[in-house]
Write a protein that holds these residues in place. Structure first.
Motif, PDB file in Angstrom:
ATOM      1  N   ALA A 103      80.968  88.253 -23.396  1.00 53.05           N
ATOM      2  CA  ALA A 103      81.660  89.486 -22.990  1.00 53.05           C
ATOM      3  C   ALA A 103      81.644  90.508 -24.122  1.00 53.05           C
ATOM      4  O   ALA A 103      81.470  91.711 -23.891  1.00 53.05           O
ATOM      5  CB  ALA A 103      83.096  89.167 -22.578  1.00 53.05           C
ATOM      6  N   ALA A 104      81.807  90.040 -25.346  1.00 48.12           N
ATOM      7  CA  ALA A 104      81.794  90.942 -26.504  1.00 48.12           C
ATOM      8  C   ALA A 104      80.408  91.562 -26.691  1.00 48.12           C
ATOM      9  O   ALA A 104      80.287  92.769 -26.940  1.00 48.12           O
ATOM     10  CB  ALA A 104      82.214  90.187 -27.761  1.00 48.12           C
ATOM     11  N   SER A 105      79.372  90.756 -26.553  1.00 46.56           N
ATOM     12  CA  SER A 105      78.000  91.272 -26.702  1.00 46.56           C
ATOM     13  C   SER A 105      77.697  92.325 -25.649  1.00 46.56           C
ATOM     14  O   SER A 105      77.102  93.370 -25.944  1.00 46.56           O
ATOM     15  CB  SER A 105      76.993  90.120 -26.595  1.00 46.56           C
ATOM     16  OG  SER A 105      77.203  89.198 -27.622  1.00 46.56           O
ATOM     17  N   GLN A 106      78.112  92.060 -24.404  1.00 46.78           N
ATOM     18  CA  GLN A 106      77.896  93.029 -23.335  1.00 46.78           C
ATOM     19  C   GLN A 106      78.655  94.328 -23.615  1.00 46.78           C
ATOM     20  O   GLN A 106      78.117  95.421 -23.411  1.00 46.78           O
ATOM     21  CB  GLN A 106      78.332  92.448 -21.997  1.00 46.78           C
ATOM     22  CG  GLN A 106      77.412  91.373 -21.493  1.00 46.78           C
ATOM     23  CD  GLN A 106      77.924  90.713 -20.215  1.00 46.78           C
ATOM     24  OE1 GLN A 106      79.018  90.997 -19.747  1.00 46.78           O
ATOM     25  NE2 GLN A 106      77.123  89.819 -19.667  1.00 46.78           N
ATOM     26  N   ALA A 107      79.887  94.208 -24.100  1.00 45.76           N
ATOM     27  CA  ALA A 107      80.682  95.404 -24.397  1.00 45.76           C
ATOM     28  C   ALA A 107      80.041  96.202 -25.526  1.00 45.76           C
ATOM     29  O   ALA A 107      79.985  97.439 -25.458  1.00 45.76           O
ATOM     30  CB  ALA A 107      82.112  95.010 -24.780  1.00 45.76           C
ATOM     31  N   LEU A 108      79.538  95.521 -26.541  1.00 45.15           N
ATOM     32  CA  LEU A 108      78.883  96.222 -27.649  1.00 45.15           C
ATOM     33  C   LEU A 108      77.638  96.961 -27.164  1.00 45.15           C
ATOM     34  O   LEU A 108      77.431  98.136 -27.509  1.00 45.15           O
ATOM     35  CB  LEU A 108      78.502  95.236 -28.762  1.00 45.15           C
ATOM     36  CG  LEU A 108      79.639  94.665 -29.593  1.00 45.15           C
ATOM     37  CD1 LEU A 108      79.128  93.564 -30.512  1.00 45.15           C
ATOM     38  CD2 LEU A 108      80.320  95.770 -30.397  1.00 45.15           C
ATOM     39  N   LEU A 109      76.823  96.296 -26.366  1.00 46.63           N
ATOM     40  CA  LEU A 109      75.606  96.932 -25.846  1.00 46.63           C
ATOM     41  C   LEU A 109      75.931  98.141 -24.970  1.00 46.63           C
ATOM     42  O   LEU A 109      75.278  99.178 -25.061  1.00 46.63           O
ATOM     43  CB  LEU A 109      74.765  95.916 -25.066  1.00 46.63           C
ATOM     44  CG  LEU A 109      74.076  94.848 -25.916  1.00 46.63           C
ATOM     45  CD1 LEU A 109      73.457  93.774 -25.026  1.00 46.63           C
ATOM     46  CD2 LEU A 109      73.034  95.475 -26.829  1.00 46.63           C
ATOM     47  N   GLN A 110      76.943  98.017 -24.132  1.00 49.18           N
ATOM     48  CA  GLN A 110      77.336  99.133 -23.264  1.00 49.18           C
ATOM     49  C   GLN A 110      77.833 100.316 -24.082  1.00 49.18           C
ATOM     50  O   GLN A 110      77.472 101.465 -23.819  1.00 49.18           O
ATOM     51  CB  GLN A 110      78.422  98.690 -22.286  1.00 49.18           C
ATOM     52  CG  GLN A 110      77.912  97.795 -21.193  1.00 49.18           C
ATOM     53  CD  GLN A 110      79.045  97.230 -20.340  1.00 49.18           C
ATOM     54  OE1 GLN A 110      80.205  97.364 -20.671  1.00 49.18           O
ATOM     55  NE2 GLN A 110      78.675  96.582 -19.246  1.00 49.18           N
ATOM     56  N   ARG A 111      78.654 100.046 -25.067  1.00 51.02           N
ATOM     57  CA  ARG A 111      79.210 101.142 -25.871  1.00 51.02           C
ATOM     58  C   ARG A 111      78.146 101.832 -26.700  1.00 51.02           C
ATOM     59  O   ARG A 111      78.151 103.048 -26.827  1.00 51.02           O
ATOM     60  CB  ARG A 111      80.327 100.620 -26.771  1.00 51.02           C
ATOM     61  CG  ARG A 111      81.511 100.244 -25.926  1.00 51.02           C
ATOM     62  CD  ARG A 111      82.692  99.882 -26.701  1.00 51.02           C
ATOM     63  NE  ARG A 111      83.679  99.410 -25.744  1.00 51.02           N
ATOM     64  CZ  ARG A 111      84.694  98.685 -26.060  1.00 51.02           C
ATOM     65  NH1 ARG A 111      84.903  98.359 -27.302  1.00 51.02           N
ATOM     66  NH2 ARG A 111      85.540  98.293 -25.137  1.00 51.02           N
ATOM     67  N   MET A 112      77.235 101.066 -27.243  1.00 49.23           N
ATOM     68  CA  MET A 112      76.178 101.680 -28.038  1.00 49.23           C
ATOM     69  C   MET A 112      75.186 102.408 -27.141  1.00 49.23           C
ATOM     70  O   MET A 112      74.665 103.446 -27.517  1.00 49.23           O
ATOM     71  CB  MET A 112      75.484 100.634 -28.893  1.00 49.23           C
ATOM     72  CG  MET A 112      76.401 100.139 -30.023  1.00 49.23           C
ATOM     73  SD  MET A 112      75.626  99.046 -31.207  1.00 49.23           S
ATOM     74  CE  MET A 112      74.806  97.863 -30.206  1.00 49.23           C
ATOM     75  N   GLY A 113      74.940 101.886 -25.929  1.00 43.67           N
ATOM     76  CA  GLY A 113      74.022 102.533 -24.998  1.00 43.67           C
ATOM     77  C   GLY A 113      74.557 103.845 -24.477  1.00 43.67           C
ATOM     78  O   GLY A 113      73.818 104.813 -24.298  1.00 43.67           O
ATOM     79  N   ARG A 114      75.871 103.905 -24.220  1.00 40.48           N
ATOM     80  CA  ARG A 114      76.492 105.135 -23.701  1.00 40.48           C
ATOM     81  C   ARG A 114      76.501 106.235 -24.743  1.00 40.48           C
ATOM     82  O   ARG A 114      76.315 107.393 -24.436  1.00 40.48           O
ATOM     83  CB  ARG A 114      77.928 104.869 -23.261  1.00 40.48           C
ATOM     84  CG  ARG A 114      78.064 104.242 -21.912  1.00 40.48           C
ATOM     85  CD  ARG A 114      79.481 104.335 -21.398  1.00 40.48           C
ATOM     86  NE  ARG A 114      80.459 103.854 -22.352  1.00 40.48           N
ATOM     87  CZ  ARG A 114      81.186 102.770 -22.223  1.00 40.48           C
ATOM     88  NH1 ARG A 114      81.050 102.031 -21.150  1.00 40.48           N
ATOM     89  NH2 ARG A 114      82.056 102.409 -23.122  1.00 40.48           N
ATOM     90  N   SER A 115      76.722 105.866 -25.974  1.00 37.50           N
ATOM     91  CA  SER A 115      76.892 106.903 -26.993  1.00 37.50           C
ATOM     92  C   SER A 115      75.637 107.113 -27.833  1.00 37.50           C
ATOM     93  O   SER A 115      75.615 107.976 -28.697  1.00 37.50           O
ATOM     94  CB  SER A 115      78.063 106.542 -27.908  1.00 37.50           C
ATOM     95  OG  SER A 115      77.760 105.343 -28.609  1.00 37.50           O
ATOM     96  N   SER A 116      74.609 106.330 -27.599  1.00 39.60           N
ATOM     97  CA  SER A 116      73.367 106.395 -28.380  1.00 39.60           C
ATOM     98  C   SER A 116      73.637 106.250 -29.871  1.00 39.60           C
ATOM     99  O   SER A 116      72.910 106.773 -30.696  1.00 39.60           O
ATOM    100  CB  SER A 116      72.622 107.708 -28.107  1.00 39.60           C
ATOM    101  OG  SER A 116      72.280 107.794 -26.757  1.00 39.60           O
TER     102      SER A 116
END
Length: 176
Positions: free
Chosen positions: A149-162
């Motif tokens: 869950a943490a890895s998915q959250a990190l990827l989503q946050r970095m993907g949204r904000s570039s």
């Protein structure tokens, strides 16, 4: 520092009435977690604070988790920083209080799933703390689920904000 820890433990225990419910005095998690963090850091530097750290964490467990009256979400009122600092305190102090650790990671998971709270830095520190304490699925479902869950959250946050992961956070995740 031992005196401060003993006094905090005494006050937590005093706040409990005989029926296990807290009385009118409120103890702030932030205050207790800060003291626990200081003790954990001292233990990591091989400065023995005796049993003060253990007694304080036990009192925190009794006050917020086992007698909280909110068995499903005992740490709901804690700030994200409190959760992270408690996990860090236990990891640095090498104190394996499964009840506290489970409650911290269950609440962290709830916040990750609701996309509420936890910053990139906080997620990376929780991953580091979990790895340092060797908290695997054998200790509970929350420890099995948190890394994914943490890895998915990190990827989503970095993907949204570039944005790129800051170096320290990247090191924490890589080490974990």
């Amino acid at each position: 520092m031992t005196f401060i820890a003993k006094e905090a433990t005494r006050r937590i225990r005093l706040t409990q009435s005989s029926d296990g419910l807290s009385n009118e005095r409120e103890i702030l998690p932030r205050d207790c977690v800060q003291i626990a963090w200081a003790l954990g850091m001292m233990e990591s530097d091989n400065v023995s604070v005796g049993d003060a750290f253990v007694y304080l964490v036990d009192a925190i467990n009794e006050y917020w988790i086992t007698r909280s009256g909110r068995p499903s979400q005992p740490l709901k009122g804690w700030k994200c920083a409190d959760l992270v600092q408690m996990a860090t305190a236990l990891a640095h102090g090498r104190l394996d209080n499964q009840s506290v650790l489970s409650a911290v990671y269950e609440e962290a998971l709830r916040r990750l799933r609701s996309r509420n709270g936890l910053s990139i830095s906080e997620i990376s520190i929780l991953l580091w703390s979990q790895a340092r304490m060797h908290l695997t699925k054998n200790f509970g479902a929350e420890f099995a689920e948190f890394p994914s869950a943490a890895s998915q959250a990190l990827l989503q946050r970095m993907g949204r904000s570039s944005m790129k992961m800051p170096p320290q956070e990247g090191a924490n995740v890589a080490w974990s």
